[in-house]
Design an enzyme around this catalytic site. Sequence first.
Site, short mmCIF file in Angstrom:
data_model
loop_
_atom_site.label_atom_id
_atom_site.label_comp_id
_atom_site.label_asym_id
_atom_site.label_seq_id
_atom_site.Cartn_x
_atom_site.Cartn_y
_atom_site.Cartn_z
N LEU A 87 0.82 -1.22 0.00
CA LEU A 87 0.00 0.00 0.00
C LEU A 87 0.85 1.27 0.00
O LEU A 87 0.32 2.37 -0.17
CB LEU A 87 -0.91 0.02 1.24
CG LEU A 87 -1.88 -1.15 1.41
CD1 LEU A 87 -2.64 -1.01 2.73
CD2 LEU A 87 -2.88 -1.20 0.28
N TYR A 112 0.85 10.66 -11.03
CA TYR A 112 0.37 9.64 -10.09
C TYR A 112 -0.26 8.47 -10.85
O TYR A 112 0.10 7.30 -10.65
CB TYR A 112 -0.64 10.28 -9.13
CG TYR A 112 -1.24 9.33 -8.13
CD1 TYR A 112 -0.44 8.60 -7.25
CD2 TYR A 112 -2.62 9.15 -8.05
CE1 TYR A 112 -1.01 7.72 -6.33
CE2 TYR A 112 -3.19 8.29 -7.13
CZ TYR A 112 -2.37 7.58 -6.27
OH TYR A 112 -2.93 6.71 -5.37
#
Length: 329
Positions: A77, A150
């Site tokens: 994560l 991103y």
Amino acid sequence: MSKIFITGGAGFIGSHLTDLYLTNGYEVVALDDFSTGRESNIAGAMKNPRYRMIRGDVRDEALVESLVSECDLVMHLAARIGLQVVIESPLETLRSNGRGTEVVLQSAAANKKRIIIASTSEVYGLSTKIPSSESGPVAFGSPAVGRWSYACSKVYDEFLALALFREGGLPATVVRLFNTVGARQSGRYGMVLPRLVGQALSNEPLTVYGDGTQTRCFCSVHEVVHALRALAENPASIGEVINLGNPQEIRIIDLAKRVIEVTQSKSTITYREFAQVYGEGFEEIMRRVPDIAKAKRLIGFDPRRSLDDTIREVAEQQQGAASAVSPGR
Ligand code: UDP
């Protein structure tokens, strides 16, 4: 599987995932560089003898290799997240999310470990096909616009995971997380809900960007972490890309109104131009809705927690954190 390695373990989602595994009797080893992760997120976990937190970078090959080798499952994560972080430092976003995931995936492949990697709904970017399904194209904008660094870094991560699965048999699953909300999420890096709740609690004007007609879908973090665990336990999810989110769509202006109502705030609403907040040339995503048929088929994913309940949860946590800082307030 009894020992779980969670990268980004001190972050918002990572810390909730940690709590889920600890509550169910697992051992958890977590890695975090505390760039956006917070000590307060793991205060409870730190008291558990089955928990270990290591401060470090996911690009540290030797460290990651040793942690991956001692665990049964990797939950990756760790990432540079939040629009403010991404726009201010696209280089670090590309390097950390790209190279970091490469290191974690390579270690999982070398050690033949089951791995789940977190991707993002941001990869659907400017796609006008709503709701977004996993088999459709990704569609982000020009590299001249910082925001897309991103999505680009995450698409690279996805390609890597799937290539390692196809060419090396790595048991990897890619999960595209849509807007996820709940206690512990910080408003410092963009995220709308904790920002609006914080403003409402201090009776300041709620800042709605643009005209507020853009929509998002908000899923409770509790439902997301249960789904992550269920996917990890389901071999049918190996080699797949899977959306996780709540298909209930809401305009940001309506979200602001709900926050004011649920928190019984005296706040008003103020509008801010995107360019003023994120700089000239910023490109906004006007709608983002997940198609969750695949997650439903695989693990019976059916998010039901109401947004009002989550607003209350976030408000209670923020009030608790404020009174912990200044007792008696
Ligand atoms: N937003 C807003 N006010 C804020 C922060 C965000 O109106 O104080 C808007 C933002 O422009 C976007 C939506 O809320 O349309 C969700 O923003 P967030 O950064 O949480 O997530 P993302 O844009 O990545 O979906």
